[in-house]
Design an enzyme around this catalytic site. Structure first.
Site, PDB file in Angstrom:
ATOM      1  N   SER A   1      -0.172  -1.428   8.905  1.00 28.71           N
ATOM      2  CA  SER A   1       0.383  -1.175   7.543  1.00 28.71           C
ATOM      3  C   SER A   1       0.976  -2.513   7.053  1.00 28.71           C
ATOM      4  O   SER A   1       0.468  -3.231   7.131  1.00 28.71           O
ATOM      5  CB  SER A   1       1.445   0.004   7.352  1.00 28.71           C
TER       6      SER A   1
ATOM      7  N   HIS B   1      -2.213   8.112   8.157  1.00 26.17           N
ATOM      8  CA  HIS B   1      -1.599   6.724   8.157  1.00 26.17           C
ATOM      9  C   HIS B   1      -0.894   6.598   9.637  1.00 26.17           C
ATOM     10  O   HIS B   1       0.226   7.284   9.673  1.00 26.17           O
ATOM     11  CB  HIS B   1      -0.612   6.559   7.004  1.00 26.17           C
TER      12      HIS B   1
ATOM     13  N   GLU C   1      -5.644   8.213   5.076  1.00 27.30           N
ATOM     14  CA  GLU C   1      -4.334   7.642   4.972  1.00 27.30           C
ATOM     15  C   GLU C   1      -3.517   8.370   4.093  1.00 27.30           C
ATOM     16  O   GLU C   1      -2.078   8.406   4.508  1.00 27.30           O
ATOM     17  CB  GLU C   1      -4.852   6.321   4.313  1.00 27.30           C
TER      18      GLU C   1
END
Length: 525
Positions: free
Chosen positions: A203, A424, A321
């Protein structure tokens, strides 16, 4: 006889020590690993050093204890409690952690350096899921994780109002460079090879790596890179960063050209102002800026940065995600109009018009004929938010054939939000081998639920595969292992390693139709 690194330990073994250039450290043993945590790599950025480039550490003469994690940067962190660091935040945050196998090695070990996620706004290397002991042991690596300045402390652009700060631009980004320099100068004391350094981040951590690949000061300090769910294409321009700075200064009610006043404000005031600005201008309000010096040009837009040309890379993303951030996941979607509204209302997407969304819904339905509207919502938002940028970054990396790029799709579904989703950051417990860490962001996750969902223990096999692939890449620049050959990615075949239940496998262009539907659309990054 070649030098040997590390030492075998018994029950009565004394605490491990390491002699760095700044002084002696005393760590602790964690199973088969030596751990040194909370090591300062730069001076505390407090008082007159706030908003300044990182400065050297003051050496110490006595043995220094390195058994507790350092402070994360002050922040307002909205993550699920299981992902938070228990150590309180403080501006004195420029520390790193090292895990190294506690056994002999005839040559220095490869080094993996971890940059945590949280955009550029929050997060900490001390979060439990990032503990590097298991990865260091299984991969026979030296693992490093880094804390640095975030949000307003690390990414407030003052260069136009205060020209004297020209060399201090992007202080949070410069912290990362300082940490890499520390590794180059000191990692041999832990048995690591400064000539074989791989960065990995997820990320925001991946985005930090993408920016470092366009940072001249970082050239030569690392040799390979892994970007997970963080393929940021561009960072802020001076104009964009100036607008953010103006909003922050209004929130602080201090003149922008009064550096002394800004440096005297309580940290709590700065956190409050950062939160106000992010709520108004978005999650990426504070981020690196093309200042013309530290970052001389845009990062991955319009093409491959020069610093990435000689760097082998792994790039990837997770199948679902967006699930973590989609509201009302339990709410049924009755009509296509409601589906369109749910997509348009997803705050992490770039601006979209209804006709474009209609076209996407029609195209995705053709490529996913058995999908429910909820499935379509998750697929479209996940691709728009994160996977689209990963495909673009991988394609741009193939423009220079001198070094390879490898691509993956993480598809292990964790039971949460009413179904199994590869959401995610869901890959991180697998990459670090910390499978006892909760992965379900809805909080419905414990050992019993994980065992019930996976009675055959496939998750342990997958974790071993990922750790060994990451270790192989760090060692040789190729993530292939004897049991899992991983073909390189190119613009023709787009070979992708799918980490999934059942059997991890490589496949050519598994999402070609979806990728084509994304062509020409803007990215969130």
């Amino acid at each position: 006889m070649p030098p040997r690194y590390g030492s075998a330990s018994g029950d009565a073994a004394p605490p491990p020590t390491a002699a760095t250039r700044d002084g002696m450290l005393r760590g602790r043993r964690v199973g088969a690993v030596r751990a040194f945590t909370g090591i300062p790599y730069a001076a505390p950025p407090v008082g007159p050093l706030r908003f300044r480039a990182p400065q050297p550490v003051r050496p110490w003469s006595q043995e220094r204890e390195a058994t507790g994690f350092g402070h994360p940067c002050p922040q307002s962190n909205p993550d699920h409690p299981a992902w938070l660091d228990a150590v309180p935040s403080a501006e004195d945050c420029l520390t790193l952690n090292v895990w190294a196998p506690d056994r002999d090695s005839e040559k220095p070990r490869p080094v993996l350096i971890w940059f945590h996620g949280g955009a550029f706004a929050w997060g900490s290397a001390g979060a439990p899921v990032y503990d590097g002991a298991r990865l260091a042991d299984v991969g026979d690596l030296v693992v490093v994780s880094v804390n640095h300045r975030l949000n307003i402390f690390g990414y407030l652009w003052l260069g136009d109002a205060l020209p004297q700060l020209k060399g201090d631009a992007n202080p949070g980004h410069q912290d990362l460079v300082a940490a890499l320099r520390w590794v180059r100068e000191n990692i041999a004391a832990f048995g690591g090879d400064h000539r074989n350094v791989t960065l990995f981040g997820e990320s925001g951590g991946g985005a930090k790596i993408g920016a470092l690949l366009a940072t001249p000061a970082a050239e030569g300090l690392f040799h390979k890179a892994i970007i997970a769910s963080g393929s940021q294409r561009r960072v802020a321009t001076r104009e964009e960063a100036g607008a953010v700075a103006s909003a922050a200064i209004r929130a602080l009610d201090v003149p922008m050209d009064d550096l002394g006043a800004l440096q005297e404000l309580p940290a709590e005031r700065l956190v409050e102002a950062a939160t106000t600005v992010q709520n108004a201008l978005g999650l990426l309000a504070f981020q690196p800026v093309v200042d013309g010096d530290i970052l001389p040009a845009q990062t991955w837009d319009p093409g491959l940065p020069d610093g990435a040309r000689d760097i082998p890379m792994i790039i990837g993303a997770n199948r679902h995600e967006a699930v973590v951030f989609l509201p009302d996941m339990a709410k049924p979607i009755a009509t296509d109009r409601e589906l369109q509204q749910r997509i348009l209302g997803f705050e992490l997407l770039p601006p979209m018009d209804p006709q474009t969304v209609n076209t996407l819904v029609h195209g995705y339905r053709q490529s996913m004929p058995q999908a429910s509207r909820l499935d379509l919502l998750v697929a479209i938002t996940s691709d728009l938010w994160m996977r689209h940028a990963a495909w673009i970054q991988a394609d741009r990396k193939t423009a220079d054939p001198r070094t390879p790029v490898f691509f993956y799709d993480f598809a292990w579904g964790t039971p949460c939000f009413g179904d199994r989703w590869a959401l995610h950051s869901g890959e991180l417990p697998f990459v670090f081998g910390n499978l006892d860490h909760p992965t379900a962001w809805d909080g419905q996750d414990d050992d019993a639920l994980r065992a019930r969902d996976d009675p055959a223990g496939e998750r342990h096999v997958l974790a071993e595969q990922m750790m060994r692939a990451w270790a192989a890449f760090a060692r040789h620049g190729d993530p292939s292992t004897p049991g899992l050959p991983w073909p390189g990615y190119d613009a023709e075949k787009r070979s992708t390693m799918v980490f999934a239940r059942g059997a991890t496998h490589a496949v050519s262009d598994p999402d070609g139709r979806r990728r084509d539907l994304m062509a020409g659309l803007p990215t969130s990054w």
